[in-house]
Design a protein around this motif. Structure first.
Motif, PDB file in Angstrom:
ATOM      1  N   LYS A  80       0.814  -1.206   0.000  1.00 32.95           N
ATOM      2  CA  LYS A  80       0.000   0.000   0.000  1.00 32.95           C
ATOM      3  C   LYS A  80       0.852   1.262   0.000  1.00 32.95           C
ATOM      4  O   LYS A  80       1.796   1.389   0.761  1.00 32.95           O
ATOM      5  N   LEU A  81       0.475   2.159  -0.873  1.00 37.07           N
ATOM      6  CA  LEU A  81       1.201   3.422  -1.003  1.00 37.07           C
ATOM      7  C   LEU A  81       0.785   4.384   0.101  1.00 37.07           C
ATOM      8  O   LEU A  81      -0.327   4.309   0.624  1.00 37.07           O
ATOM      9  N   PRO A  82       1.658   5.293   0.482  1.00 37.38           N
ATOM     10  CA  PRO A  82       1.275   6.292   1.482  1.00 37.38           C
ATOM     11  C   PRO A  82       0.079   7.105   1.000  1.00 37.38           C
ATOM     12  O   PRO A  82      -0.094   7.327  -0.193  1.00 37.38           O
ATOM     13  N   ASP A  83      -0.744   7.520   1.921  1.00 36.24           N
ATOM     14  CA  ASP A  83      -1.898   8.354   1.584  1.00 36.24           C
ATOM     15  C   ASP A  83      -1.415   9.722   1.133  1.00 36.24           C
ATOM     16  O   ASP A  83      -0.780  10.440   1.900  1.00 36.24           O
ATOM     17  N   PRO A  84      -1.708  10.099  -0.130  1.00 38.73           N
ATOM     18  CA  PRO A  84      -1.194  11.377  -0.627  1.00 38.73           C
ATOM     19  C   PRO A  84      -1.998  12.589  -0.173  1.00 38.73           C
ATOM     20  O   PRO A  84      -1.649  13.718  -0.475  1.00 38.73           O
ATOM     21  N   LYS A  85      -3.105  12.360   0.539  1.00 44.24           N
ATOM     22  CA  LYS A  85      -3.959  13.482   0.917  1.00 44.24           C
ATOM     23  C   LYS A  85      -3.216  14.451   1.839  1.00 44.24           C
ATOM     24  O   LYS A  85      -2.485  14.037   2.727  1.00 44.24           O
ATOM     25  N   LYS A  86      -3.451  15.711   1.608  1.00 38.98           N
ATOM     26  CA  LYS A  86      -2.776  16.752   2.372  1.00 38.98           C
ATOM     27  C   LYS A  86      -3.729  17.438   3.341  1.00 38.98           C
ATOM     28  O   LYS A  86      -4.904  17.629   3.043  1.00 38.98           O
ATOM     29  N   GLN A  87      -3.198  17.817   4.486  1.00 36.14           N
ATOM     30  CA  GLN A  87      -3.957  18.590   5.475  1.00 36.14           C
ATOM     31  C   GLN A  87      -3.498  20.050   5.497  1.00 36.14           C
ATOM     32  O   GLN A  87      -4.016  20.849   6.255  1.00 36.14           O
ATOM     33  N   TYR A  88      -2.482  20.368   4.679  1.00 37.86           N
ATOM     34  CA  TYR A  88      -1.949  21.729   4.570  1.00 37.86           C
ATOM     35  C   TYR A  88      -1.415  22.212   5.918  1.00 37.86           C
ATOM     36  O   TYR A  88      -1.704  23.327   6.361  1.00 37.86           O
ATOM     37  N   CYS A  89      -0.645  21.313   6.554  1.00 35.65           N
ATOM     38  CA  CYS A  89      -0.015  21.610   7.842  1.00 35.65           C
ATOM     39  C   CYS A  89       1.503  21.655   7.672  1.00 35.65           C
ATOM     40  O   CYS A  89       2.063  20.959   6.823  1.00 35.65           O
TER      41      CYS A  89
END
Length: 257
Positions: A80-89
């Motif tokens: 499984k690839l890392p979750d690319p979603k960003k939280q802009y932190c």
């Protein structure tokens, strides 16, 4: 069923097979001649179908391929690839033209609107001091999107200028925008649309997508003549095409809600 544009219709369905539920999205296209099942690294399944294929026929085709689908899902799950979603932190990493940059957020009293800068290995977003802390992620997100969009537009304009001359066509109109499912497209009236998130990819991959869409000005389908034209303009394009398919999951900027 939802309609994304005049060419594509989508709907969701599922089957029970191999002791598990297999959810898939059916993507109907007027241009497609044969059916295809795609299992993506994010564990989503697409059944790409020509128009007119019934849901029951599609279910049966999915059932026949259930073993293969489950193997692909298990393989992707195991790696499984890392979750690319960003939280802009602050501290997140962001790609820009293939290089990684560490996000740094700075609150400044001396500015009235957010600013962005790339320096060394940092992507710095400067936010007005008076902005509420709770709004920071949304301000950072908008600032990064605006910055990436502007830079992508500059890059695409330069590529189109160069390759239009090589292709022997007038420079077409183009738009750089957020697209959830496509890297690029070329309309019937030769308006090119490029996904601004490609600014995260190495330059050669962005260049390949723009060249690909430019070639559709002369060849509207993916015939042998089309691919010969792409090869003529960009020798070795297959490498960049393959790399984009492999790494495209990385080029994603989340939509905050």
């Amino acid at each position: 069923m939802r309609k994304n544009d005049r060419e594509v219709m989508r709907k969701n369905d599922s089957i029970e097979a191999n002791n598990r539920r297999i959810d898939y999205e059916i993507v109907f296209s007027k241009k497609r001649k044969r059916a295809e099942i795609v299992v993506r690294p994010d564990l989503k399944i697409e059944f790409r179908a020509p128009q007119g294929l019934s849901s029951e026929t599609i279910k049966e085709m999915v059932r026949r391929k259930a073993g293969w689908i489950c193997k692909k899902l298990d393989s992707f799950e195991a790696n499984k690839l890392p979750d690319p979603k960003k939280q802009y932190c602050e501290g997140e990493t962001y790609l820009y033209l293939g290089r990684e940059y560490l996000l740094k957020i700075v609150a400044l009293d001396s500015i009235k609107k957010p600013l962005t800068a790339l320096k060394d290995s940092e992507l710095t977003v400067m936010i007005p001091e008076k902005a509420y802390k709770s709004l920071f992620p949304f301000l950072v997100k908008k600032t990064i999107w605006d910055f990436y969009s502007e830079r992508a537009e500059e890059e695409v304009r330069s590529i189109i200028k160069d390759y239009s001359r090589k292709l022997g066509v007038s420079r077409p109109a183009f738009k750089v925008k957020y697209q959830k499912r496509r890297w690029g497209s070329c309309s019937a009236d030769n308006v090119i649309r490029i996904n601004f998130q490609l600014i995260m990819a190495p330059p050669e991959q962005l260049e390949y997508v723009v060249v690909h869409e430019l070639c559709h000005i002369k060849e509207k389908n993916h015939s042998a003549r089309f691919w010969r034209l792409v090869e003529k303009l960009m020798p070795g394009y297959e490498i960049y095409r393959k790399d984009l398919k492999r790494d495209g999951w990385k080029y994603v900027l989340s939509v905050l809600r």
